[in-house]
Design a protein around this motif. Structure first.
Motif, PDB file in Angstrom:
ATOM      1  N   THR A 166      17.961  71.944  45.224  1.00 14.33           N
ATOM      2  CA  THR A 166      17.172  72.926  44.551  1.00 14.33           C
ATOM      3  C   THR A 166      16.135  73.721  45.504  1.00 14.33           C
ATOM      4  O   THR A 166      15.520  72.854  46.051  1.00 14.33           O
ATOM      5  CB  THR A 166      16.196  72.132  43.422  1.00 14.33           C
ATOM      6  N   TRP A 167      16.262  74.700  45.796  1.00 11.27           N
ATOM      7  CA  TRP A 167      15.769  75.704  46.640  1.00 11.27           C
ATOM      8  C   TRP A 167      15.112  76.931  46.141  1.00 11.27           C
ATOM      9  O   TRP A 167      15.729  77.268  44.937  1.00 11.27           O
ATOM     10  CB  TRP A 167      16.480  75.888  47.949  1.00 11.27           C
ATOM     11  N   PRO A 168      14.053  77.286  46.566  1.00 12.82           N
ATOM     12  CA  PRO A 168      13.548  78.675  46.203  1.00 12.82           C
ATOM     13  C   PRO A 168      14.431  79.726  46.697  1.00 12.82           C
ATOM     14  O   PRO A 168      15.232  79.761  47.478  1.00 12.82           O
ATOM     15  CB  PRO A 168      12.466  78.737  47.236  1.00 12.82           C
ATOM     16  N   GLU A 215      20.612  63.251  53.345  1.00 12.36           N
ATOM     17  CA  GLU A 215      21.933  62.504  52.863  1.00 12.36           C
ATOM     18  C   GLU A 215      21.958  62.389  51.360  1.00 12.36           C
ATOM     19  O   GLU A 215      23.175  62.424  50.829  1.00 12.36           O
ATOM     20  CB  GLU A 215      21.796  60.979  53.348  1.00 12.36           C
ATOM     21  N   SER A 216      20.884  62.521  50.618  1.00 10.60           N
ATOM     22  CA  SER A 216      20.757  62.449  49.439  1.00 10.60           C
ATOM     23  C   SER A 216      21.347  63.665  48.441  1.00 10.60           C
ATOM     24  O   SER A 216      21.883  63.697  47.313  1.00 10.60           O
ATOM     25  CB  SER A 216      19.583  62.303  48.461  1.00 10.60           C
ATOM     26  N   MET A 217      21.463  64.781  49.325  1.00  8.03           N
ATOM     27  CA  MET A 217      22.102  65.910  48.702  1.00  8.03           C
ATOM     28  C   MET A 217      23.533  66.275  48.962  1.00  8.03           C
ATOM     29  O   MET A 217      24.168  67.009  48.236  1.00  8.03           O
ATOM     30  CB  MET A 217      21.416  67.250  49.243  1.00  8.03           C
ATOM     31  N   VAL A 218      24.188  65.344  49.510  1.00 11.41           N
ATOM     32  CA  VAL A 218      25.631  65.279  50.126  1.00 11.41           C
ATOM     33  C   VAL A 218      26.467  64.299  49.250  1.00 11.41           C
ATOM     34  O   VAL A 218      26.125  63.083  49.651  1.00 11.41           O
ATOM     35  CB  VAL A 218      25.711  65.338  51.512  1.00 11.41           C
ATOM     36  N   GLU A 219      27.589  64.755  49.090  1.00 12.18           N
ATOM     37  CA  GLU A 219      28.866  63.761  48.578  1.00 12.18           C
ATOM     38  C   GLU A 219      30.062  64.267  49.516  1.00 12.18           C
ATOM     39  O   GLU A 219      30.570  65.135  49.277  1.00 12.18           O
ATOM     40  CB  GLU A 219      29.189  63.924  47.252  1.00 12.18           C
ATOM     41  N   LYS A 220      30.514  63.199  50.461  1.00 11.16           N
ATOM     42  CA  LYS A 220      31.760  63.449  51.073  1.00 11.16           C
ATOM     43  C   LYS A 220      32.865  63.175  50.313  1.00 11.16           C
ATOM     44  O   LYS A 220      33.009  62.352  49.366  1.00 11.16           O
ATOM     45  CB  LYS A 220      31.818  62.553  52.312  1.00 11.16           C
ATOM     46  N   GLN A 221      33.696  64.325  50.425  1.00 15.60           N
ATOM     47  CA  GLN A 221      34.926  64.119  49.547  1.00 15.60           C
ATOM     48  C   GLN A 221      36.240  63.439  50.511  1.00 15.60           C
ATOM     49  O   GLN A 221      35.941  63.357  51.509  1.00 15.60           O
ATOM     50  CB  GLN A 221      35.714  65.525  49.285  1.00 15.60           C
ATOM     51  N   SER A 222      37.418  63.080  49.705  1.00 11.87           N
ATOM     52  CA  SER A 222      38.526  62.698  50.414  1.00 11.87           C
ATOM     53  C   SER A 222      38.937  63.413  51.491  1.00 11.87           C
ATOM     54  O   SER A 222      39.717  62.567  52.505  1.00 11.87           O
ATOM     55  CB  SER A 222      39.312  62.073  49.364  1.00 11.87           C
ATOM     56  N   GLY A 277       0.687  66.917  47.855  1.00 13.40           N
ATOM     57  CA  GLY A 277       1.437  66.618  46.620  1.00 13.40           C
ATOM     58  C   GLY A 277       1.996  67.609  46.071  1.00 13.40           C
ATOM     59  O   GLY A 277       2.827  67.184  45.159  1.00 13.40           O
ATOM     60  N   ASN A 278       1.687  68.942  46.488  1.00 15.29           N
ATOM     61  CA  ASN A 278       2.587  69.827  45.623  1.00 15.29           C
ATOM     62  C   ASN A 278       3.725  70.214  46.397  1.00 15.29           C
ATOM     63  O   ASN A 278       3.840  70.076  47.500  1.00 15.29           O
ATOM     64  CB  ASN A 278       1.790  71.129  45.902  1.00 15.29           C
ATOM     65  N   PRO A 279       5.000  70.140  45.516  1.00 14.26           N
ATOM     66  CA  PRO A 279       6.392  70.387  46.130  1.00 14.26           C
ATOM     67  C   PRO A 279       6.311  71.758  46.764  1.00 14.26           C
ATOM     68  O   PRO A 279       5.687  72.695  46.122  1.00 14.26           O
ATOM     69  CB  PRO A 279       7.023  70.446  44.765  1.00 14.26           C
ATOM     70  N   ILE A 280       7.218  72.114  47.616  1.00 11.14           N
ATOM     71  CA  ILE A 280       7.274  73.150  48.481  1.00 11.14           C
ATOM     72  C   ILE A 280       7.540  74.216  47.740  1.00 11.14           C
ATOM     73  O   ILE A 280       6.915  75.623  47.675  1.00 11.14           O
ATOM     74  CB  ILE A 280       8.247  73.256  49.671  1.00 11.14           C
ATOM     75  N   SER A 281       8.403  74.185  46.814  1.00 11.82           N
ATOM     76  CA  SER A 281       8.781  75.302  45.972  1.00 11.82           C
ATOM     77  C   SER A 281       7.802  75.861  45.073  1.00 11.82           C
ATOM     78  O   SER A 281       8.069  76.955  44.554  1.00 11.82           O
ATOM     79  CB  SER A 281       9.989  74.836  45.220  1.00 11.82           C
ATOM     80  N   SER A 282       6.738  74.947  44.409  1.00 13.57           N
ATOM     81  CA  SER A 282       5.817  75.472  43.720  1.00 13.57           C
ATOM     82  C   SER A 282       4.706  76.125  44.257  1.00 13.57           C
ATOM     83  O   SER A 282       3.816  76.801  43.630  1.00 13.57           O
ATOM     84  CB  SER A 282       5.278  74.193  43.054  1.00 13.57           C
ATOM     85  N   ILE A 283       4.505  76.307  45.684  1.00 12.04           N
ATOM     86  CA  ILE A 283       3.535  76.945  46.253  1.00 12.04           C
ATOM     87  C   ILE A 283       4.053  77.859  47.284  1.00 12.04           C
ATOM     88  O   ILE A 283       3.344  78.591  47.881  1.00 12.04           O
ATOM     89  CB  ILE A 283       2.478  75.746  46.814  1.00 12.04           C
TER      90      ILE A 283
END
Length: 300
Positions: free
Chosen positions: A258-260, A242-249, A209-215
């Motif tokens: 959010t990364w370490p 896919e949730s991290m990406v927004e394609k432009q015209s 259950g721990n997010p990677i960045s916290s441990i």
């Protein structure tokens, strides 16, 4: 235990085809009467055992018998063997032996339909057997660990899980030095020792259950906003969700994550070359600019 002895008797009979009561007595270190009772027990539950007296005699199974007819369906056998083939790719010592025994018992060939090699082209430490032993026996391990800056520290860990994530192996465990859950990259673990000290499972910890960045044994979290050119579209879909990406015209991409903040993060950004721009945060822009100038300076 009797159940283990009964199972091994069946395996011996399947493997050797014939054996004497004297040989079974010597193999298990029990009396002849115990072996006779074991054979009676197996016959009672439907295992077709018969004996031949005299010279050349012994204990046998009916020639066409395979254990699967009594316990497991055809599909269940295949699932077990397939699972063991997958597990054998991490090279634990006992997996191959179990696979060979069950293949004999099920009267099936050991067809290896899947081959996975997690190692690189250069030599890496093989700690899988040591980790397996320590996790199952709940024994504390000790090792030297090198962080991303090359600094070496000594760690004492209550190991909980070996984990494969994003092209690399990690060890999850409770660090007795830091008094908290930590995640260690296996390639940076050196001089591993499995101690004789035992630990009790910490019920309050949820290793999944721990997010990677916290441990993770690395830097603090940083929120990034990047602009990636269309030429690196394949990298966007290979490396990012896919949730991290927004394609432009114009075919380019705006990505947020959010990364370490570690040297790995800087290397990741620089690996896109001229096809990436850090929009936020400002201090990451400055770091990438400085690194790019150092690279450029080598070609003056």
């Amino acid at each position: 235990m009797q159940i283990n002895r009964l199972f091994e008797i069946i395996y011996i009979l399947l493997d050797k085809k014939k054996v004497t009561a004297k040989e079974l007595t010597a193999h298990f270190g029990v009396s002849r009467q115990t072996i006779i009772r074991d054979l009676d027990t197996l016959s009672t539950v439907g295992i077709p055992i018969y004996t031949e007296r005299g010279k050349g005699g012994g204990i046998r199974l009916l020639p066409d018998f395979v254990l699967n007819k009594s316990i497991l369906s055809e599909q269940e056998q295949n699932e077990i063997l397939s699972a063991l083939h997958g597990l054998s790719n991490v090279k634990t010592n006992d997996t191959t032996q179990v696979l060979q025994k069950l293949s004999t018992i099920f009267n099936k060939p050991t067809t290896n339909w899947l081959e996975v090699d997690f190692s690189g082209w250069t030599h890496e430490n093989d700690f899988f057997n040591a980790f397996k032993e320590a996790i199952l026996a709940q024994r504390i391990i000790e090792f030297n660990y090198y962080n991303m800056d090359g600094d070496k520290t000594f760690r004492r860990i209550e190991p909980m899980q070996v984990w494969f994530k994003s092209k690399a192996w990690y060890l999850k465990g409770f660090c007795l030095t830091k008094q908290g859950m930590r995640l260690y990259r296996l390639s940076r673990i050196k001089n591993l020792t499995v101690t004789d000290e035992h630990f009790c499972q910490r019920d309050s910890l949820d290793i999944s259950g721990n997010p990677i960045s916290s441990i993770y044994e690395g830097g603090k979290n940083v929120q990034l906003k990047l602009h990636i050119a269309p030429e690196k579209a394949y990298r966007v879909f290979d490396d990012l969700y896919e949730s991290m990406v927004e394609k432009q015209s114009d075919g380019s991409f705006i990505t947020t994550m959010t990364w370490p903040e570690t040297t790995w993060l800087y290397d990741f950004i620089l690996s896109f070359g001229q096809y990436i721009e850090v929009i936020e945060p400002k201090h990451i822009r400055e770091i990438i600019k400085s690194e790019a100038e150092k690279i450029s300076g080598k070609y003056l």
